[in-house]
Write a protein that holds these residues in place. Structure first.
Motif, PDB file in Angstrom:
ATOM      1  N   LEU A  44      63.840  61.829  12.993  1.00 62.97           N
ATOM      2  CA  LEU A  44      63.823  63.248  12.643  1.00 62.97           C
ATOM      3  C   LEU A  44      62.673  63.559  11.689  1.00 62.97           C
ATOM      4  O   LEU A  44      62.364  62.766  10.796  1.00 62.97           O
ATOM      5  N   GLU A  45      62.061  64.714  11.895  1.00 66.46           N
ATOM      6  CA  GLU A  45      61.101  65.201  10.902  1.00 66.46           C
ATOM      7  C   GLU A  45      61.859  65.465   9.600  1.00 66.46           C
ATOM      8  O   GLU A  45      63.056  65.747   9.596  1.00 66.46           O
ATOM      9  N   GLU A  46      61.153  65.368   8.485  1.00 60.88           N
ATOM     10  CA  GLU A  46      61.818  65.497   7.186  1.00 60.88           C
ATOM     11  C   GLU A  46      62.523  66.855   7.043  1.00 60.88           C
ATOM     12  O   GLU A  46      63.632  66.930   6.499  1.00 60.88           O
ATOM     13  N   THR A  47      61.909  67.911   7.552  1.00 64.18           N
ATOM     14  CA  THR A  47      62.550  69.232   7.455  1.00 64.18           C
ATOM     15  C   THR A  47      63.844  69.269   8.256  1.00 64.18           C
ATOM     16  O   THR A  47      64.840  69.861   7.822  1.00 64.18           O
ATOM     17  N   ASP A  48      63.852  68.630   9.426  1.00 63.49           N
ATOM     18  CA  ASP A  48      65.070  68.568  10.246  1.00 63.49           C
ATOM     19  C   ASP A  48      66.127  67.705   9.583  1.00 63.49           C
ATOM     20  O   ASP A  48      67.327  67.993   9.666  1.00 63.49           O
ATOM     21  N   PHE A  49      65.680  66.629   8.933  1.00 63.31           N
ATOM     22  CA  PHE A  49      66.619  65.760   8.224  1.00 63.31           C
ATOM     23  C   PHE A  49      67.288  66.520   7.081  1.00 63.31           C
ATOM     24  O   PHE A  49      68.504  66.429   6.881  1.00 63.31           O
ATOM     25  N   GLU A  50      66.503  67.265   6.338  1.00 60.95           N
ATOM     26  CA  GLU A  50      67.068  68.044   5.235  1.00 60.95           C
ATOM     27  C   GLU A  50      68.044  69.104   5.754  1.00 60.95           C
ATOM     28  O   GLU A  50      69.075  69.371   5.134  1.00 60.95           O
ATOM     29  N   GLU A  51      67.716  69.681   6.890  1.00 59.09           N
ATOM     30  CA  GLU A  51      68.616  70.666   7.493  1.00 59.09           C
ATOM     31  C   GLU A  51      69.928  70.013   7.922  1.00 59.09           C
ATOM     32  O   GLU A  51      71.007  70.594   7.783  1.00 59.09           O
ATOM     33  N   LEU A  52      69.839  68.791   8.441  1.00 57.51           N
ATOM     34  CA  LEU A  52      71.048  68.056   8.837  1.00 57.51           C
ATOM     35  C   LEU A  52      71.921  67.751   7.625  1.00 57.51           C
ATOM     36  O   LEU A  52      73.153  67.889   7.672  1.00 57.51           O
ATOM     37  N   LEU A  53      71.296  67.332   6.521  1.00 60.05           N
ATOM     38  CA  LEU A  53      72.053  67.071   5.299  1.00 60.05           C
ATOM     39  C   LEU A  53      72.767  68.331   4.831  1.00 60.05           C
ATOM     40  O   LEU A  53      73.923  68.280   4.365  1.00 60.05           O
ATOM     41  N   SER A  54      72.109  69.457   4.969  1.00 58.79           N
ATOM     42  CA  SER A  54      72.710  70.731   4.590  1.00 58.79           C
ATOM     43  C   SER A  54      73.923  71.034   5.466  1.00 58.79           C
ATOM     44  O   SER A  54      74.951  71.518   4.984  1.00 58.79           O
TER      45      SER A  54
END
Length: 399
Positions: free
Chosen positions: A131-141
């Protein structure tokens, strides 16, 4: 002669595949159970761009697949002799592509995804490592929002997932695993569903429930028993991995597994690969496996060996939900149901109706499953007259 490329597809996507490729000039046919099939390139291919020949029905039965392979071999010979490689395509349901690969290995160069090869607009399956970092952060959210309560666990999970993204790329950690203990209905399986829905929503959810297994034959039920044995069969895990590209696996009620099964997972978590009873190898690199168990903390070491427990990247015991967490779950669940009612039934739930639905003593329920059951009953009673025109009494009393 040179070998050909075959194309596998996800059965769930077949309607979209047919619709999209027909727009581009391709047509589809099912391979008949005969080798009496021929194509006149000038007469047939002049009217369309290409022909997709589906051979799935020839490989659906393991015992007859070898017999029917000669028909596919005949088709491939026609492709090669008549130079139809760019116009005639051999396609197969991904569920059966391993049979095709095993039986026609000498004529196949490889089997690739039909969806990806033709760049079809179908949801792409993702894994957490790439995952791109932005997508990873969105997943954590999403995890923080959708998994109610358990704030300490979510904080630890975030840290462990970040480590996994690094050490998997370095080749040190093929699989991320978490072992969650606690009572039924407090969110242990919800993490797996949140991850699956955000990474592989178009795929089947891979869930193994050991509550359905007999202790004696559990390992055979999981990865199959060898051909020739009485009662031989494919394993549930093997088959679900063949039928789904989801990178999330849920192992539920793991406390009901036996020693051979636990030894199997001990090795799998170490190596990241396993071989089933039919000799097929499965590489679970970049997968997440979530184990759940309904056991108290003081009984864990009696149910699982120290060696196995040490393999889990994150171990945590979920506590029962607080009153505030129950309220949070109730309101989030109702909002999700209301959205589905609006999208699928075209009915708006007004504020007065919402108040009536929520007018019950949710605090008395021990877990989310019971709260959800009562919530669904109350929603149903409110919607029934609107859907079916029945003048029914509202039996919802404040409990």
């Amino acid at each position: 002669m040179s070998r050909i490329i075959a194309y596998e597809y996800n059965k769930q996507n077949i309607d979209i595949i047919v619709e999209e490729l027909r727009k581009e000039g391709y047509i589809f046919m099912t391979m008949p159970l005969t080798d009496n099939i021929s194509f006149d390139e000038k007469e047939v291919f002049g009217t369309f761009k290409g022909l997709m020949v589906d051979v799935s029905n020839l490989y659906a039965d393991d015992e007859r697949a070898l017999l029917y392979t000669k028909y596919v071999e005949s088709l491939i010979n026609q492709i090669q002799v008549n130079h139809l490689e760019s116009q005639l395509f051999v396609i197969i349901n991904r569920k059966y592509s391993q049979n095709l690969k095993d039986l026609l290995f000498y004529q196949l160069e490889k089997i690739i995804s039909l969806e990806e090869a033709f760049k079809l607009d179908i949801p792409i399956n993702k894994n957490i490592v790439d995952l791109e970092e932005t997508d990873f952060e969105e997943l954590l959210s999403k995890i923080n929002t959708d998994l109610v309560g358990h704030s300490k666990f979510k904080k630890m999970l975030e840290e462990e997932l970040r480590k996994f993204r690094v050490f998997n790329k370095l080749g040190y950690q093929p699989i991320f695993s978490t072992f969650i203990m606690g009572n039924s209905g407090i969110g242990k399986t919800e993490l797996a569903r949140v991850l699956h829905n955000n990474l592989s929503s178009s795929e089947h959810f891979i869930k193994i429930n050991f509550g359905n297994y007999s202790d004696q034959n559990a390992l055979s039920s999981l990865i199959g028993s060898p051909r020739g044995y009485i009662g031989s069969s494919k394993g549930e895990l093997s088959e679900k991995l063949v039928n789904s590209k989801s990178s999330i696996i849920l192992i539920d009620e793991f406390e009901k597994s036996n020693k051979p099964v636990q030894n199997f997972f001990l090795q799998l978590l170490e190596d990241g690969v396993f071989t089933d009873s039919l000799g097929r190898e499965y590489d679970l690199n970049k997968y997440i496996i979530i184990f759940t168990a309904n056991v108290p903390k003081d009984k864990v070491t009696k149910s699982f060996s120290p060696e196995l427990l040490s393999r889990f990247n994150l171990k945590f015991s979920f506590s029962n939900l607080t009153a505030d967490e129950k309220e949070e779950y109730l309101h989030k669940r109702l909002k999700r149901i209301e959205k589905d009612i609006q999208d699928k039934l075209h009915i708006n739930v007004d504020s007065d109706t919402e108040k009536r639905i929520l007018n019950f003593n949710y605090k008395k329920y021990e877990n989310m499953r019971d709260i959800n059951s009562e919530l669904m009953k109350r929603v149903s009673s409110e919607l029934y007259p609107l859907l079916y025109g029945k003048d029914i009494k509202n039996h919802l009393n404040d409990k």
